[in-house]
Design a protein around this motif. Structure first.
Motif, mmCIF file in Angstrom:
data_model
loop_
_atom_site.group_PDB
_atom_site.id
_atom_site.type_symbol
_atom_site.label_atom_id
_atom_site.label_comp_id
_atom_site.label_asym_id
_atom_site.label_seq_id
_atom_site.Cartn_x
_atom_site.Cartn_y
_atom_site.Cartn_z
ATOM 1 N N GLU A 88 1.360 -1.222 -0.038
ATOM 2 C CA GLU A 88 -0.022 0.145 0.076
ATOM 3 C C GLU A 88 0.531 1.606 -0.001
ATOM 4 N N GLY A 89 1.998 0.937 0.699
ATOM 5 C CA GLY A 89 2.751 2.825 1.090
ATOM 6 C C GLY A 89 2.936 2.648 -0.774
ATOM 7 N N PHE A 90 4.009 1.321 -1.296
ATOM 8 C CA PHE A 90 4.669 1.755 -2.778
ATOM 9 C C PHE A 90 3.639 1.863 -3.220
ATOM 10 N N LEU A 91 2.339 1.989 -3.455
ATOM 11 C CA LEU A 91 1.577 2.010 -4.388
ATOM 12 C C LEU A 91 0.968 3.545 -3.972
ATOM 13 N N LEU A 92 1.448 4.106 -3.172
ATOM 14 C CA LEU A 92 0.626 5.234 -2.536
ATOM 15 C C LEU A 92 1.680 6.221 -3.291
ATOM 16 N N SER A 93 3.113 6.109 -3.254
ATOM 17 C CA SER A 93 3.946 6.834 -3.440
ATOM 18 C C SER A 93 3.919 6.633 -5.076
ATOM 19 N N LEU A 94 3.234 5.372 -5.687
ATOM 20 C CA LEU A 94 3.561 5.488 -7.072
ATOM 21 C C LEU A 94 2.428 6.397 -7.731
ATOM 22 N N GLY A 95 1.495 6.280 -7.541
ATOM 23 C CA GLY A 95 0.522 7.237 -7.818
ATOM 24 C C GLY A 95 0.557 8.423 -7.108
ATOM 25 N N ALA A 96 0.913 9.145 -6.063
ATOM 26 C CA ALA A 96 1.750 10.635 -6.161
ATOM 27 C C ALA A 96 2.588 11.047 -6.574
ATOM 28 N N VAL A 97 3.353 10.303 -7.251
ATOM 29 C CA VAL A 97 4.461 10.271 -8.135
ATOM 30 C C VAL A 97 4.365 10.885 -9.869
ATOM 31 N N THR A 98 2.439 9.941 -9.737
ATOM 32 C CA THR A 98 2.055 10.141 -11.077
ATOM 33 C C THR A 98 1.460 11.443 -10.948
ATOM 34 N N LEU A 99 0.578 11.751 -9.387
ATOM 35 C CA LEU A 99 0.204 12.859 -9.688
ATOM 36 C C LEU A 99 0.937 13.941 -9.467
ATOM 37 N N LEU A 100 2.250 14.517 -8.971
ATOM 38 C CA LEU A 100 2.994 15.072 -9.883
ATOM 39 C C LEU A 100 3.400 15.673 -11.067
ATOM 40 N N CYS A 101 3.417 14.284 -11.675
ATOM 41 C CA CYS A 101 3.680 14.642 -12.502
ATOM 42 C C CYS A 101 2.859 14.811 -13.682
ATOM 43 N N VAL A 102 1.848 14.724 -13.500
ATOM 44 C CA VAL A 102 0.412 15.141 -14.264
ATOM 45 C C VAL A 102 0.207 16.334 -14.085
ATOM 46 N N LEU A 103 -0.118 16.244 -12.702
ATOM 47 C CA LEU A 103 0.426 18.381 -12.604
ATOM 48 C C LEU A 103 1.112 19.012 -12.997
ATOM 49 N N GLY A 104 2.364 18.955 -13.160
ATOM 50 C CA GLY A 104 3.452 19.336 -13.576
ATOM 51 C C GLY A 104 3.792 20.109 -15.204
ATOM 52 N N GLY A 105 2.787 18.344 -15.675
ATOM 53 C CA GLY A 105 2.475 18.533 -16.816
ATOM 54 C C GLY A 105 0.854 19.287 -17.310
ATOM 55 N N LEU A 106 0.683 19.423 -16.682
ATOM 56 C CA LEU A 106 -0.428 20.176 -16.595
ATOM 57 C C LEU A 106 0.076 21.752 -16.678
ATOM 58 N N ALA A 107 1.065 22.116 -15.917
ATOM 59 C CA ALA A 107 1.301 23.570 -15.085
ATOM 60 C C ALA A 107 2.423 23.787 -16.958
ATOM 61 N N ILE A 108 2.783 22.641 -17.032
ATOM 62 C CA ILE A 108 3.847 23.389 -18.778
ATOM 63 C C ILE A 108 2.919 24.007 -19.298
ATOM 64 N N VAL A 109 1.518 22.585 -19.913
ATOM 65 C CA VAL A 109 1.373 22.906 -20.697
ATOM 66 C C VAL A 109 0.007 24.289 -20.269
#
Length: 140
Positions: A88-109
């Motif tokens: 669960e900790g690994f999956l939450l970390s993976l989800g947090a990193v994915t969300l960070l990447c998506v939000l960073g991409g949205l900020a750049i776009v």
């Protein structure tokens, strides 16, 4: 052979019997043992000593496999719980990193789209201002 060593067998047997008798009397004077011996099962086991011994041996021999099984069950449960927590900790970390990447991409776009729209607005404003200033004779 016993006489050559100087040991009198009947005297030692009497000592052993007296120790056994005193141990049994102290055991029977215990209130829990007395309460058990007054039950039907206690009276039955008192009347059938071979069955009581077989039951005692079975209980002693069954304690080891039951203890090993319970140890295995507890260790398996703890390991599974720890593994679930780690997963669960690994999956939450993976989800947090994915969300960070998506939000960073949205900020750049969003920044690029904003820059393009701003450039388009400035260009259109300047072109229209230049066009209408030429047409109506006013200087920009």
């Amino acid at each position: 052979m016993w006489r050559s060593e100087g040991i009198s067998l009947p005297r030692e047997m009497q000592q052993l019997q007296s120790r056994f008798t005193s141990m049994m009397s102290s055991l029977n004077s215990n209130s829990k043992v007395a309460a058990f011996m007054s039950t039907t099962l206690g009276q039955y086991l008192d009347g059938h000593p071979f069955f009581a011994l077989a039951l005692l041996v079975f209980g002693a021999m069954a304690a080891v496999p039951i203890g090993l099984f319970l140890t295995f069950a507890i260790v398996s449960f703890v390991t599974a719980a720890f593994g679930f927590i780690c997963l669960e900790g690994f999956l939450l970390s993976l989800g947090a990193v994915t969300l960070l990447c998506v939000l960073g991409g949205l900020a750049i776009v969003a920044f690029v789209v904003s820059a393009v729209l701003t450039a388009f607005y400035i260009t259109t404003y300047s072109a229209l201002n230049y066009y209408y200033s030429q047409r109506y004779g006013t200087t920009p």
